[in-house]
Design a protein around this motif. Structure first.
Motif, PDB file in Angstrom:
ATOM      1  N   ILE A  41       0.699  -1.204  -0.126  1.00 59.29           N
ATOM      2  CA  ILE A  41      -0.011   0.061   0.135  1.00 59.29           C
ATOM      3  C   ILE A  41       0.868   1.319  -0.041  1.00 59.29           C
ATOM      4  CG2 ILE A  41      -1.653   1.291   1.405  1.00 59.29           C
ATOM      5  CD1 ILE A  41      -3.034  -1.021   2.174  1.00 59.29           C
ATOM      6  N   GLU A  42       0.692   2.029  -1.055  1.00 61.43           N
ATOM      7  CA  GLU A  42       1.474   3.333  -1.073  1.00 61.43           C
ATOM      8  C   GLU A  42       0.721   4.695  -0.663  1.00 61.43           C
ATOM      9  OE1 GLU A  42       0.680   4.227  -5.954  1.00 61.43           O
ATOM     10  OE2 GLU A  42       2.670   3.861  -5.238  1.00 61.43           O
ATOM     11  N   GLY A  43       1.561   5.589  -0.608  1.00 59.98           N
ATOM     12  CA  GLY A  43       0.689   6.741  -0.304  1.00 59.98           C
ATOM     13  C   GLY A  43       0.718   7.036   1.525  1.00 59.98           C
ATOM     14  N   THR A  44      -0.353   7.864   1.712  1.00 60.71           N
ATOM     15  CA  THR A  44      -0.191   8.271   3.162  1.00 60.71           C
ATOM     16  C   THR A  44      -1.723   7.771   3.687  1.00 60.71           C
ATOM     17  OG1 THR A  44       0.549  10.399   2.969  1.00 60.71           O
ATOM     18  CG2 THR A  44      -0.863  10.066   4.945  1.00 60.71           C
ATOM     19  N   LEU A  45      -1.790   6.804   4.940  1.00 58.63           N
ATOM     20  CA  LEU A  45      -2.859   6.141   5.575  1.00 58.63           C
ATOM     21  C   LEU A  45      -3.675   7.369   6.376  1.00 58.63           C
ATOM     22  CD1 LEU A  45      -1.701   2.858   6.716  1.00 58.63           C
ATOM     23  CD2 LEU A  45      -2.865   3.231   4.553  1.00 58.63           C
ATOM     24  N   VAL A  46      -4.651   7.612   6.308  1.00 60.15           N
ATOM     25  CA  VAL A  46      -5.340   8.688   6.766  1.00 60.15           C
ATOM     26  C   VAL A  46      -6.566   7.934   7.706  1.00 60.15           C
ATOM     27  CG1 VAL A  46      -6.880  10.862   6.595  1.00 60.15           C
ATOM     28  CG2 VAL A  46      -4.969  10.169   5.033  1.00 60.15           C
ATOM     29  N   VAL A  47      -6.521   8.464   8.788  1.00 58.18           N
ATOM     30  CA  VAL A  47      -7.529   7.983   9.998  1.00 58.18           C
ATOM     31  C   VAL A  47      -8.201   9.160  10.486  1.00 58.18           C
ATOM     32  CG1 VAL A  47      -7.906   6.687  12.169  1.00 58.18           C
ATOM     33  CG2 VAL A  47      -5.931   6.009  10.586  1.00 58.18           C
ATOM     34  N   PRO A  48      -9.467   9.239  10.052  1.00 56.55           N
ATOM     35  CA  PRO A  48     -10.161  10.575  10.515  1.00 56.55           C
ATOM     36  C   PRO A  48     -10.608  10.455  12.160  1.00 56.55           C
ATOM     37  CG  PRO A  48     -11.383   9.571   8.631  1.00 56.55           C
ATOM     38  CD  PRO A  48     -10.353   8.642   9.167  1.00 56.55           C
ATOM     39  N   GLN A  49     -10.901  11.465  12.826  1.00 58.79           N
ATOM     40  CA  GLN A  49     -10.918  11.511  14.268  1.00 58.79           C
ATOM     41  C   GLN A  49     -12.409  10.956  14.482  1.00 58.79           C
ATOM     42  OE1 GLN A  49      -9.090  12.589  16.805  1.00 58.79           O
ATOM     43  NE2 GLN A  49     -10.623  11.630  18.055  1.00 58.79           N
ATOM     44  N   PHE A  50     -13.212  10.846  13.691  1.00 54.67           N
ATOM     45  CA  PHE A  50     -14.707  10.548  13.847  1.00 54.67           C
ATOM     46  C   PHE A  50     -14.443   8.660  14.014  1.00 54.67           C
ATOM     47  CE2 PHE A  50     -14.628  11.530   9.472  1.00 54.67           C
ATOM     48  CZ  PHE A  50     -14.843  10.684   8.586  1.00 54.67           C
ATOM     49  N   VAL A  51     -13.599   8.376  13.080  1.00 54.46           N
ATOM     50  CA  VAL A  51     -13.233   6.925  13.259  1.00 54.46           C
ATOM     51  C   VAL A  51     -12.636   6.410  14.583  1.00 54.46           C
ATOM     52  CG1 VAL A  51     -12.248   5.002  12.063  1.00 54.46           C
ATOM     53  CG2 VAL A  51     -13.303   6.641  10.672  1.00 54.46           C
ATOM     54  N   LEU A  52     -11.686   7.248  15.044  1.00 56.62           N
ATOM     55  CA  LEU A  52     -11.101   7.144  16.311  1.00 56.62           C
ATOM     56  C   LEU A  52     -11.962   6.937  17.426  1.00 56.62           C
ATOM     57  CD1 LEU A  52      -7.694   8.908  15.997  1.00 56.62           C
ATOM     58  CD2 LEU A  52      -7.993   6.498  16.204  1.00 56.62           C
ATOM     59  N   THR A  53     -13.115   8.171  17.201  1.00 58.27           N
ATOM     60  CA  THR A  53     -14.013   8.055  18.218  1.00 58.27           C
ATOM     61  C   THR A  53     -14.948   6.979  18.415  1.00 58.27           C
ATOM     62  OG1 THR A  53     -13.980  10.662  17.939  1.00 58.27           O
ATOM     63  CG2 THR A  53     -16.190   9.758  19.169  1.00 58.27           C
ATOM     64  N   GLU A  54     -15.285   6.485  17.141  1.00 62.05           N
ATOM     65  CA  GLU A  54     -16.226   5.392  16.983  1.00 62.05           C
ATOM     66  C   GLU A  54     -15.443   4.106  17.678  1.00 62.05           C
ATOM     67  OE1 GLU A  54     -19.171   3.151  13.839  1.00 62.05           O
ATOM     68  OE2 GLU A  54     -17.068   3.511  13.031  1.00 62.05           O
ATOM     69  N   LEU A  55     -14.021   4.156  17.438  1.00 58.82           N
ATOM     70  CA  LEU A  55     -13.167   2.783  17.922  1.00 58.82           C
ATOM     71  C   LEU A  55     -13.096   3.078  19.494  1.00 58.82           C
ATOM     72  CD1 LEU A  55      -9.943   2.391  15.581  1.00 58.82           C
ATOM     73  CD2 LEU A  55     -11.700   0.824  16.210  1.00 58.82           C
ATOM     74  N   GLN A  56     -13.227   4.106  19.865  1.00 61.16           N
ATOM     75  CA  GLN A  56     -13.038   4.420  21.511  1.00 61.16           C
ATOM     76  C   GLN A  56     -14.358   4.230  22.065  1.00 61.16           C
ATOM     77  OE1 GLN A  56     -12.131   8.558  22.625  1.00 61.16           O
ATOM     78  NE2 GLN A  56     -12.242   7.727  24.876  1.00 61.16           N
ATOM     79  N   HIS A  57     -15.440   4.348  21.518  1.00 59.99           N
ATOM     80  CA  HIS A  57     -16.795   3.916  21.983  1.00 59.99           C
ATOM     81  C   HIS A  57     -17.210   2.378  21.942  1.00 59.99           C
ATOM     82  CE1 HIS A  57     -18.988   7.977  20.858  1.00 59.99           C
ATOM     83  NE2 HIS A  57     -18.077   8.209  21.992  1.00 59.99           N
ATOM     84  N   ILE A  58     -16.555   1.790  21.042  1.00 64.09           N
ATOM     85  CA  ILE A  58     -16.462   0.151  20.856  1.00 64.09           C
ATOM     86  C   ILE A  58     -15.682  -0.143  22.122  1.00 64.09           C
ATOM     87  CG2 ILE A  58     -15.759  -1.708  19.669  1.00 64.09           C
ATOM     88  CD1 ILE A  58     -16.643   0.013  17.112  1.00 64.09           C
ATOM     89  N   ALA A  59     -14.482   0.291  22.279  1.00 66.52           N
ATOM     90  CA  ALA A  59     -13.512  -0.316  23.248  1.00 66.52           C
ATOM     91  C   ALA A  59     -13.998   0.154  24.509  1.00 66.52           C
ATOM     92  CB  ALA A  59     -12.204   0.494  23.065  1.00 66.52           C
TER      93      ALA A  59
END
Length: 361
Positions: free
Chosen positions: A186-204
Motif C-alpha cells: 500500500i503506497e501513499g498516506t494512510l489517513v484515519v479521521p477523528q470520527f473513526v477514532l471516536t467510534e473505535l473508542q466507543h467500541i473499546a
C-alpha cells in the motif's frame, strides 16, 4: 477579559473619532467652532462614546472572544498556520490596492474602500490558506522533490501526489491492514479521521466483552501502524457534523480530499455505497480473494466436514484460510476427513465459497 475589551473600545473610539469626526463637522457646518475642530477633542469624544457603549456590549464581546478561543484551540496547528499566512497575503494585497485608491482623486466617502478591502481580502486569504493547506504542502513538496531528483542521481521514486488511503473502522479492527502495510503493497498516506477514532473508542468502552475486545484490538492495530509503517499515518480532524453515519462521513471526506483518495475497507455495504458515489475503494476481502490459491472445478481436495449446511443433506468444511466449502451430500460425513471434488466456485467482495461433492459419489 472584560476590562481588556473596554480598553480596546476606548482606544478604537479615539482612533475612529480622529478619522471620522472632522468630516462630520464639515458636513454639519460645525468646523468653524474652534472647540470642535480640534484633534484632541475628536479623540476624546470618540473614545468617550465607544467607552460608554462598551458597558452595554462588553459581555457579548467577551462571549464572542471565548467562543473564538474554543474554536481556535480545536483547529490543527497546520490549518491555523496556513490560514494566517493567507490572511497576511490578503492584507498585503489590500494595502497596495488601498494605496492605489488613495492616489486617485475620489470623493471622500470612497476613503472607506481600503478598510472594506482589508476585511474582504484578509478573510478570503485566510479561507484559501485554511482550505488549500494540503495542496500547498504537496506543491512545495513536489517542487522540493523535483529539485532533489535533478541534483541526486538514482533517487528513490517519488510518492504519488495526493495518494491518500482512508481507513474505516472495520478494516482497522480486522487487523490485516497492518500486515499488508508492513509488506509495502500500500503506497501513499494512510489517513484515519477523528470520527473513526471516536467510534473505535466507543467500541473499546462498550459493556459488551466482545465489542470491547474488538475496539481495543483496533486501537492496538493503529498503534502498530504508526510504529512500523515506512510511510506516514495521518490523523485528520475533519468532520461533518450534519451527518451521523460514519460511512457517509468517510465518503464525503474522500470526495473532499480529491479524486486520488481511496477508502480502504472490508465492509461489503460500504463498498457498494462508495461505488454509488463514484468513490474509489480498496476492499481487503477482494485482495485476500485475489491471493488465495486458485481452485478449479474438477479439482480434488482433502477436507474435514464439521457441521450441517443450510440446505438438506449438506455438509460444511473450511480451508486453512477460512474459505467455506459446501459439500453436497456431506451431512453423513460430519466429523470425517474426506476427499471432495470441486463443482463450482462463487467469488464476491463478501468472500469466496466453494461447492463440492464427495469423490465417492
Amino acid at each position: 477579559m472584560k476590562k481588556f475589551v473596554q480598553i480596546a473600545f476606548l482606544l478604537i473610539g479615539g482612533a475612529l473619532g480622529l478619522v471620522f469626526l472632522p468630516p462630520l463637522y464639515e458636513l454639519l457646518h460645525l468646523s468653524s467652532n474652534p472647540w470642535l475642530d480640534n484633534p484632541y477633542v475628536s479623540v476624546a469624544l470618540g473614545a468617550l462614546l465607544l467607552f460608554t457603549l462598551s458597558f452595554a456590549f462588553s459581555d457579548y464581546f467577551v462571549r464572542l472572544i471565548s467562543w473564538m478561543e474554543d474554536v481556535l484551540f480545536k483547529v490543527p496547528v497546520g490549518d491555523l498556520l496556513f490560514g494566517t499566512l493567507g490572511l497576511i497575503i490578503g492584507l498585503i494585497v489590500a494595502y497596495f490596492l488601498g494605496f492605489a485608491i488613495d492616489s486617485i482623486d475620489l470623493p471622500k466617502f470612497t476613503k472607506v474602500l481600503p478598510i472594506i478591502l482589508s476585511f474582504v481580502l484578509g478573510y478570503l486569504g485566510f479561507r484559501v490558506g485554511f482550505k488549500k493547506r494540503d495542496e500547498l504542502i504537496q506543491l512545495f513538496t513536489l517542487r522540493g522533490n523535483n529539485t532533489k531528483k535533478k541534483l541526486t542521481e538514482g533517487a528513490e521514486p517519488q510518492e504519488v501526489r495526493g495518494s491518500y488511503k482512508l481507513l474505516d473502522t472495520s478494516v482497522i479492527i480486522d487487523g490485516r491492514i497492518a500486515d499488508i502495510s508492513e509488506t509495502g503493497f500500500i503506497e501513499g498516506t494512510l489517513v484515519v479521521p477523528q470520527f473513526v477514532l471516536t467510534e473505535l473508542q466507543h467500541i473499546a468502552d462498550s459493556s459488551d466483552t466482545l465489542k470491547r475486545t474488538r475496539g481495543r484490538r483496533g486501537l492496538d492495530i493503529l498503534k502498530k501502524l504508526q510504529d512500523e509503517r515506512m510511510t506516514k499515518v495521518q490523523i485528520t480532524e475533519e468532520d461533518f457534523e450534519d451527518v451521523q453515519e460514519v460511512d457517509l462521513k468517510l465518503v464525503r471526506l474522500a470526495k473532499k480530499m480529491g479524486h486520488d483518495t481511496q477508502i480502504v475497507t472490508n465492509d461489503f455495504n460500504l463498498n457498494k455505497v462508495c461505488e454509488l458515489h463514484h468513490v474509489k475503494v480498496l476492499n481487503i476481502n477482494d485482495l485476500a480473494n485475489a491471493v488465495k490459491p486458485v481452485v478449479i472445478p474438477g479439482e480434488d481436495m482433502q477436507v474435514m466436514v464439521i457441521k450441517d449446511g443450510k440446505e438438506h443433506n449438506q455438509g460444511v468444511a473450511y480451508l486453512d484460510d477460512g474459505t467455506m466449502i459446501v459439500v453436497e451430500g456431506g451431512r453423513s460425513y460430519i466429523g470425517q476427513a474426506i476427499t471432495v471434488t470441486v463443482t463450482s466456485v462463487l467469488q464476491t467482495s463478501a468472500g469466496r465459497m466453494i461447492f463440492a461433492k464427495p469423490k465417492d459419489d
